[in-house]
Design a protein around this motif. Structure first.
Motif, short mmCIF file in Angstrom:
data_model
loop_
_atom_site.label_atom_id
_atom_site.label_comp_id
_atom_site.label_asym_id
_atom_site.label_seq_id
_atom_site.Cartn_x
_atom_site.Cartn_y
_atom_site.Cartn_z
N LEU A 14 0.84 -1.20 0.00
CA LEU A 14 0.00 0.00 0.00
C LEU A 14 0.88 1.25 0.00
CD1 LEU A 14 -2.58 -1.27 2.67
CD2 LEU A 14 -2.47 -1.78 0.19
N SER A 16 2.91 4.30 -2.71
CA SER A 16 2.41 5.41 -3.51
C SER A 16 1.66 4.92 -4.74
CB SER A 16 3.56 6.38 -3.82
OG SER A 16 3.96 6.29 -5.12
N TYR A 17 2.19 3.91 -5.45
CA TYR A 17 1.47 3.45 -6.64
C TYR A 17 0.25 2.59 -6.28
CZ TYR A 17 0.54 2.46 -11.48
OH TYR A 17 -0.08 2.38 -12.70
N GLY A 18 0.37 1.81 -5.21
CA GLY A 18 -0.79 1.03 -4.75
C GLY A 18 -1.97 1.95 -4.43
N VAL A 37 -3.05 -6.48 1.32
CA VAL A 37 -1.94 -7.20 1.94
C VAL A 37 -0.91 -6.15 2.29
CG1 VAL A 37 -0.22 -9.03 1.72
CG2 VAL A 37 -2.37 -9.17 0.40
N LYS A 43 -1.60 1.27 8.41
CA LYS A 43 -2.36 1.58 7.18
C LYS A 43 -3.73 0.88 7.16
CE LYS A 43 1.85 2.11 4.35
NZ LYS A 43 2.70 1.52 3.30
N ILE A 79 2.27 -4.78 -5.77
CA ILE A 79 2.80 -3.43 -6.04
C ILE A 79 3.88 -3.12 -5.00
CG2 ILE A 79 2.19 -1.06 -6.70
CD1 ILE A 79 -0.67 -1.87 -7.07
N THR A 80 4.83 -4.01 -4.89
CA THR A 80 5.92 -3.89 -3.91
C THR A 80 7.23 -3.60 -4.66
OG1 THR A 80 6.18 -6.29 -4.03
CG2 THR A 80 4.80 -5.44 -2.25
N LEU A 84 11.20 -7.83 -4.84
CA LEU A 84 10.30 -8.67 -4.04
C LEU A 84 9.19 -9.28 -4.90
CD1 LEU A 84 9.96 -6.32 -0.92
CD2 LEU A 84 11.55 -8.22 -1.26
N GLU A 102 3.38 -5.63 -10.82
CA GLU A 102 3.86 -4.37 -11.40
C GLU A 102 5.12 -4.58 -12.24
OE1 GLU A 102 3.55 -1.43 -12.46
OE2 GLU A 102 1.46 -1.64 -11.92
N PRO A 104 9.02 -3.33 -13.18
CA PRO A 104 9.46 -4.45 -14.00
C PRO A 104 9.00 -5.75 -13.34
CG PRO A 104 11.28 -3.64 -12.66
CD PRO A 104 10.12 -2.72 -12.42
N GLY A 129 1.62 -5.18 -15.01
CA GLY A 129 0.92 -3.89 -14.97
C GLY A 129 1.30 -2.90 -16.06
N ASP A 184 13.31 0.98 -13.81
CA ASP A 184 12.14 1.70 -13.34
C ASP A 184 11.37 2.35 -14.50
OD1 ASP A 184 10.37 2.76 -11.53
OD2 ASP A 184 11.63 4.44 -10.95
N TYR A 265 1.40 9.59 -16.42
CA TYR A 265 -0.01 9.27 -16.19
C TYR A 265 -0.96 10.07 -17.07
CZ TYR A 265 2.13 7.22 -12.04
OH TYR A 265 2.92 6.50 -11.19
P1 NDP Z 1 6.46 2.67 -2.63
O1 NDP Z 1 7.75 2.66 -1.89
O2 NDP Z 1 5.65 3.91 -2.61
O3 NDP Z 1 5.53 1.48 -2.09
C1 NDP Z 1 5.98 0.16 -2.01
C2 NDP Z 1 5.19 -0.57 -0.93
O4 NDP Z 1 5.65 -1.94 -0.93
C3 NDP Z 1 5.42 -0.08 0.49
O5 NDP Z 1 4.59 1.01 0.82
C4 NDP Z 1 5.11 -1.30 1.31
O6 NDP Z 1 3.71 -1.40 1.48
C5 NDP Z 1 5.52 -2.45 0.40
N1 NDP Z 1 6.79 -3.07 0.80
C6 NDP Z 1 6.94 -4.38 1.17
N2 NDP Z 1 8.21 -4.63 1.51
C7 NDP Z 1 8.88 -3.48 1.37
C8 NDP Z 1 10.24 -3.12 1.60
N3 NDP Z 1 11.15 -4.00 2.02
N4 NDP Z 1 10.61 -1.83 1.36
C9 NDP Z 1 9.73 -0.92 0.94
N5 NDP Z 1 8.42 -1.22 0.71
C10 NDP Z 1 8.00 -2.49 0.94
O7 NDP Z 1 6.80 2.23 -4.12
P2 NDP Z 1 5.89 2.44 -5.41
O8 NDP Z 1 4.48 2.26 -5.05
O9 NDP Z 1 6.27 3.69 -6.09
O10 NDP Z 1 6.39 1.23 -6.36
C11 NDP Z 1 5.99 -0.10 -6.14
C12 NDP Z 1 6.04 -0.90 -7.47
O11 NDP Z 1 5.15 -0.29 -8.40
C13 NDP Z 1 7.41 -0.91 -8.15
O12 NDP Z 1 7.64 -2.18 -8.72
C14 NDP Z 1 7.29 0.13 -9.24
O13 NDP Z 1 8.13 -0.12 -10.36
C15 NDP Z 1 5.83 0.01 -9.61
N6 NDP Z 1 5.29 1.27 -10.15
C16 NDP Z 1 4.63 1.25 -11.34
C17 NDP Z 1 4.13 2.40 -11.88
C18 NDP Z 1 3.38 2.34 -13.16
O14 NDP Z 1 3.07 3.39 -13.71
N7 NDP Z 1 3.03 1.17 -13.67
C19 NDP Z 1 4.33 3.69 -11.23
C20 NDP Z 1 4.99 3.62 -9.96
C21 NDP Z 1 5.46 2.44 -9.45
P3 NDP Z 1 3.08 -1.88 2.88
O15 NDP Z 1 3.56 -0.85 3.88
O16 NDP Z 1 1.63 -1.84 2.64
O17 NDP Z 1 3.62 -3.25 3.16
#
Ligand code: NDP
Length: 333
Positions: A14, A16-18, A37, A43, A79-80, A84, A102, A104, A129, A184, A265
């Motif tokens: 959850l 920024s992209y989630g 999840v 959150k 979306i992690t 991972l 998501e 890559p 995605g 990325d 976007y």
């Molecule tokens: P963020 O850092 O904003 O969010 C990632 C989330 O993953 C965290 O908030 C956390 O959620 C969870 N998480 C689980 N394990 C870890 C860890 N060890 N470290 C950090 N976060 C963890 O990243 P984004 O949302 O920007 O990116 C996530 C994925 O989405 C990437 O693969 C990125 O490439 C992809 N993406 C795709 C886009 C598109 O346009 N298609 C645009 C932006 C990103 P929680 O706290 O809920 O566990």
């Protein structure tokens, strides 16, 4: 054709992209957010309230396997952080749920192959995605090229980058990101070169530039790469975490297409040799999730595809680009 019922989605991660995907799904006709999840307990109440999520559809990374006993979730959208994805997709597949992952898809082609094998074994669908495959301006250019309106495609010029902020974020850590700008956002340029040409590259060359070796100690800052395709088409691509740029230009014998901006976007803007493009402006993630609902629930296919094989094809080329950089270029004094 509308599905008989909506696709019931749980989001894993959850961040920024989630959050963006969840908000966009509020406007979906065919998909709805029903579960989460997360590894961040704080959150949970926020998301439960915002999206009306029942306690029984709330999981963490250790309890994902229990989703097997939950008939109210169809698919988990992973979306992690990039490195991972493989572990998380395999956990979801083992729980018997379809997976959207998501981009890559993974950090290496080897891991992408493991993900495909795990989903095949579990009998679940794996989608990546690739939101632009559902985006009207992108689709219009693909359709014009496929209809022969540009003639034979000869050259693609293609770049995507931004100035990355916080030096402590996971995107700058190799263990979580797999790589830097290329993984990325450079992946958009690669994916576009592949879907516009409808070919796989037969050679790859690449060069890396690092202006800030401290901030970019672990991952790539700026990469240029060139792709040669069987038809003779050449794509010249660049990506960066330190340059703000974004454009796609495709030149054929009989015409051209340009999207600029091409990958963000939106709104995407564009023109061709026939004049400005005027397509519907959509929220990418809303269009994507409605399209993916049709793929998962109704077995619809989309061209270019958004399946695991499509993700793997990008990963194979990403691996080759990094290999080309490791091999190095001739140094000038
Ligand atoms: P963020 O850092 O904003 O969010 C990632 C989330 O993953 C965290 O908030 C956390 O959620 C969870 N998480 C689980 N394990 C870890 C860890 N060890 N470290 C950090 N976060 C963890 O990243 P984004 O949302 O920007 O990116 C996530 C994925 O989405 C990437 O693969 C990125 O490439 C992809 N993406 C795709 C886009 C598109 O346009 N298609 C645009 C932006 C990103 P929680 O706290 O809920 O566990």
């Amino acid at each position: 054709q509308q599905p008989a019922r909506k696709l019931r989605v749980a989001i894993m991660g959850l961040g920024s992209y989630g959050t963006r995907v969840a908000k966009a799904m509020k406007d979906c006709q065919s998909a709805e957010l029903v579960g989460i999840v997360t590894g961040s307990p704080e959150k949970i109440p926020v998301w439960k309230k915002e999206y009306n999520i029942p306690d029984k559809n709330v999981y963490n990374y250790e309890t994902v396997g229990q989703m097997k006993n939950n008939p109210d979730i169809d698919v988990v959208y992973v979306i992690t952080p990039n490195s991972l994805h493989a572990k998380h997709v395999m956990q979801v597949a083992a729980a018997g749920k379809h997976v959207i992952c998501e981009k890559p898809m993974a950090d290496t082609a080897a891991n992408a192959r493991k993900m495909i094998a795990a989903c095949e074994k579990a009998g679940v669908k794996l989608l990546i995605g690739y939101r632009l495959h559902f985006e009207p301006y992108t689709r219009k250019v693909i359709e014009m090229i496929q209809a022969g309106e540009m003639g034979k495609l000869n050259y693609i010029d293609n770049y995507q980058g931004f100035k990355i902020g916080d030096p402590t974020q996971w995107r700058l850590k190799k263990s979580l990101a797999g790589g830097g700008a290329l993984m990325d956002v450079g992946i958009y340029c690669l994916n576009a070169a592949r879907y516009l040409s409808n070919e796989e590259p037969i050679w790859v060359t690449a060069q890396e530039t690092k202006t800030d070796p401290v901030k970019f100690a672990e991952v790539d800052e700026t990469i240029q790469f060139q792709l040669g395709f069987p038809s003779g088409l050449v794509a010249s691509c660049a990506t960066s975490y330190n340059i703000r740029f974004e454009r796609l230009y495709a030149q054929g014998d009989k015409g051209f297409a340009e999207l600029s901006p091409a990958y963000g976007y939106g709104p995407i803007k564009g023109r061709t040799h026939k004049g400005p493009l005027d397509e519907p402006v959509v929220t990418h993630q809303t269009a994507q999730m409605d399209g993916m609902a049709d793929i998962i629930l109704n077995n619809k296919t989309i061209d270019p595809p958004v399946d695991g094989q499509e993700g793997l094809k990008d990963m194979i080329v990403l691996d080759a680009i990094y290999e080309s950089i490791r091999k190095g270029s001739a140094k000038m004094k």
